[in-house]
Scaffold this motif. Structure first.
Motif, PDB file in Angstrom:
ATOM      1  N   GLU B  59       0.819  -1.219   0.000  1.00 28.93           N
ATOM      2  CA  GLU B  59       0.000   0.000   0.000  1.00 28.93           C
ATOM      3  C   GLU B  59       0.853   1.269   0.000  1.00 28.93           C
ATOM      4  N   ARG B  62       1.401   2.128  -3.506  1.00 31.63           N
ATOM      5  CA  ARG B  62       0.253   2.814  -4.107  1.00 31.63           C
ATOM      6  C   ARG B  62       0.350   4.320  -3.838  1.00 31.63           C
ATOM      7  N   GLU B  73      -6.341  10.875  -5.335  1.00 32.41           N
ATOM      8  CA  GLU B  73      -6.543   9.901  -4.269  1.00 32.41           C
ATOM      9  C   GLU B  73      -5.833   8.587  -4.541  1.00 32.41           C
ATOM     10  N   LYS B  74      -5.488   7.922  -3.465  1.00 30.35           N
ATOM     11  CA  LYS B  74      -4.798   6.641  -3.539  1.00 30.35           C
ATOM     12  C   LYS B  74      -5.638   5.576  -4.254  1.00 30.35           C
ATOM     13  N   GLU B  75      -6.956   5.699  -4.070  1.00 25.67           N
ATOM     14  CA  GLU B  75      -7.880   4.704  -4.651  1.00 25.67           C
ATOM     15  C   GLU B  75      -7.918   4.787  -6.171  1.00 25.67           C
ATOM     16  N   GLU B  76      -7.326   5.813  -6.710  1.00 25.93           N
ATOM     17  CA  GLU B  76      -7.336   5.967  -8.169  1.00 25.93           C
ATOM     18  C   GLU B  76      -6.189   5.194  -8.827  1.00 25.93           C
ATOM     19  N   LYS B 229     -11.644   8.778 -10.051  1.00 24.65           N
ATOM     20  CA  LYS B 229     -12.383   7.892  -9.153  1.00 24.65           C
ATOM     21  C   LYS B 229     -13.808   7.613  -9.641  1.00 24.65           C
ATOM     22  N   GLU B 233     -15.057   3.806 -10.391  1.00 29.47           N
ATOM     23  CA  GLU B 233     -16.221   3.247  -9.693  1.00 29.47           C
ATOM     24  C   GLU B 233     -17.115   2.481 -10.669  1.00 29.47           C
ATOM     25  N   GLU B 258     -14.465  -2.251  -2.096  1.00 30.98           N
ATOM     26  CA  GLU B 258     -14.316  -0.904  -2.630  1.00 30.98           C
ATOM     27  C   GLU B 258     -13.066  -0.818  -3.508  1.00 30.98           C
ATOM     28  N   LEU B 259     -12.921   0.302  -4.175  1.00 31.70           N
ATOM     29  CA  LEU B 259     -11.679   0.582  -4.896  1.00 31.70           C
ATOM     30  C   LEU B 259     -10.542   0.724  -3.895  1.00 31.70           C
ATOM     31  N   PRO B 260      -9.346   0.416  -4.215  1.00 31.26           N
ATOM     32  CA  PRO B 260      -8.880  -0.144  -5.480  1.00 31.26           C
ATOM     33  C   PRO B 260      -8.936  -1.676  -5.529  1.00 31.26           C
TER      34      PRO B 260
END
Lengths: 143, 398
Positions: B59, B62, B73-76, B229, B233, B258-260
């Motif tokens: 992580e 990431r 964002e990290k989730e991207e 994001k 999604e 959830e993402l990612p």
């Protein structure tokens, strides 16, 4: 074969390839042959009459080894029966793969008798043979 | 510069095929070995110390990637097997669900196969059309020409930021601004750019950006899919399986995470991701601006020298990246590459996976030199010396 003669032969066929870009008609059978790992790409055209190879022509873009190998193959195969052609092709393939072969029938193509030392060029020399085999196999089915 | 960091450069080779893949510095090799030697456990299982450490390292990478390309964002940031998988995920997982029959996909004829074939398949399956942005005389993409290519049906523009044969740098920011004004998505293939110049996805405005670790001093088999994001999604996972599901009971009761994580099914390429993290640390230490400037200077040095050789024809004279495509007059590109190989000089010959480019440039095959920061003037001199003497190439190419 002496190294200089070998080189001269290959360069001679590369610079003046036999029947390259020759005009052909519908009596010829066509096959495309290319190497997955490189960029050589040849179209080979064969005309067979009475189970004899009457003429072969080719076209395309390929390196010196592929082009010269194709030119020599054409020179040596014209006039041969399909049976003789197979024998010739087999011997050439054996030579490149370092297996025992009959020197006497390969003529100018003996210029490739040390190509096995360059692993990355073996496929260049074999490329036209891959194509011609495909055509002859087809013809055999037709006959 | 920094040549001492690369074990491969201790060997007697001149490596000029960085567009294909880059060499790896010791720090990247060490990071991968360290994982396999000292904390080789699975990710997302933090029940014991070493697994917890894996999670942290994974992580953390990431976050490093997020920072490196300045994503919001990290989730991207989604880890994939490489640029190719990233582009396929975008085409299949996202556009397959929204594309309609009359929609148009706008690409160019100088794209790499991985930014052509996924769109071809979409076109074949759904009847949408793949169209080409006309290139200018230097085979460049200009905003003007993008505007010319756009119709009311254009749904997405998919472009490499830097192409792998011509090496031109596309005006992505301007294209994104214009495209978004017309409700068009922009997918940016960053395979040849992310390693060579600073990337800022927010500044560019890209909806998606893809790249591979191995072209930026990292390991093979790992890459990145960046997406805004809101779009990620909606991206449907192509792979379903472990790690990405929340729970499942029956066909109708499958709940995804959830993402990612949702887009990273199965045990990921942990060693690869950790290696990518080390590669980013390494590049940051040198500085992307410094890398870019060094490459530009070295390219100029090479091009100036090649221009003095009459039998060399440079295809992409105007370009500004480390890629130089050329031909030696009258000699097939592959024969030139074989000749250089005899002197341990590694260059690439061929069509470089850009098979529709020939329609545009009129040349099917070229020799390609692609530079990176660890190449130097001595190597360029050695290459030029070998190319200078056409007789010698002719004599030794067999």
């Amino acid at each position: 074969m002496d190294e200089n003669i070998r080189r001269e032969l290959i360069m001679e066929h590369y610079q003046n390839p036999r029947n390259k870009g020759k005009e052909i008609d519908e009596t010829y059978q066509k096959v495309n042959t290319n190497n997955a790992s490189c960029i050589d790409n040849l179209d080979i055209y064969v005309k067979v009459e009475d189970k004899k190879i009457k003429d072969i022509a080719f076209d395309g873009e390929a390196c010196a080894i592929s082009t010269a190998s194709c030119s020599m193959m054409i020179t040596n195969l014209i006039g041969k029966t399909i049976q003789e052609a197979y024998e010739y092709i087999e011997n050439f393939e054996r030579m490149v793969e370092e297996k025992p072969y009959d020197e006497n029938i390969l003529e100018s193509a003996l210029a490739f008798n040390e190509i096995y030392k360059q692993n990355n060029r073996k496929n260049c020399a074999l490329l036209p043979y891959k194509g011609i085999r495909q055509i002859l196999d087809q013809l055999k089915e037709d006959i | 510069m920094n040549r001492e960091d690369f074990p491969m450069l201790q060997k007697d080779i001149i490596y000029l095929d960085n567009g294909a893949t880059t060499l790896k510095p010791q720090s990247v090799i060490d990071a991968i070995t360290d994982y396999y030697t000292n904390y080789s456990a699975n990710a997302h299982r933090g029940d014991y110390d070493i697994s917890f450490h894996v999670d942290e390292m994974y992580e953390n990478t990431r976050e490093k990637v997020r920072k490196f390309i300045n994503a919001k964002e990290k989730e991207e940031i989604i880890f994939t097997s490489g640029d190719t998988e990233s582009l396929n995920m975008i085409a299949r997982g996202f556009f397959e669900n929204i594309i309609e029959k009359d929609d148009e996909i706008l690409i160019t004829q100088s794209e790499h196969a991985s930014n052509v074939l996924p769109w071809f398949r979409l076109s074949k399956k759904y009847g949408c059309k793949v169209k080409y942005i006309p290139l200018d005389d230097s085979h460049y993409v200009t905003l003007e020409n993008v505007k010319k290519g756009i119709t009311p049906n254009t749904r997405v523009i998919a472009l490499a930021q830097i192409t792998n044969v011509i090496g031109d740098i596309r005006p992505i920011k301007e294209i994104c601004t214009y495209a978004h004004e017309h409700n068009i998505f922009v997918v940016v293939d960053g395979a040849q750019s992310v390693a060579h110049k600073k990337t800022d996805v927010q500044d560019l405005g890209a909806d998606f950006l893809t790249f591979s670790a191995h072209k930026m001093c990292g390991p093979t088999g790992v890459g990145v899919l960046y997406g805004r994001k809101e779009f990620l999604e909606q991206l449907e996972p192509i792979n379903l399986g472990g790690g990405m599901n929340e729970s499942f009971d029956s066909v109708d009761e499958v709940y995804l995470k959830e993402l990612p994580t949702r887009l990273e099914a199965g045990t990921p390429n942990i060693a690869g991701v950790i290696g990518l993290g080390a590669a980013i640390d390494y590049l940051n230490k040198i500085g992307m601006d410094k890398i870019r400037e060094y490459e530009q200077n070295l390219r100029k040095y090479l091009v100036d020298k090649l221009l003095t050789i009459p039998h060399i024809d440079i295809i992409n004279l105007e370009s500004d990246s480390g890629i130089v495509a050329f031909n030696v007059e009258g000699i097939f590109s592959q024969d030139v590459a074989y000749y250089l190989n005899k002197y341990n000089v590694c260059i690439r010959a061929g069509n470089h996976c850009a098979k529709i480019l020939k329609k545009e440039v009129g040349v099917t095959n070229t020799c390609r030199v692609s530079l990176y920061f660890y190449n130097n003037e001595e190597e360029v001199d050695a290459l030029v010396e070998l190319l200078k003497d056409k007789e010698k190439i002719w004599k030794e190419m067999l």
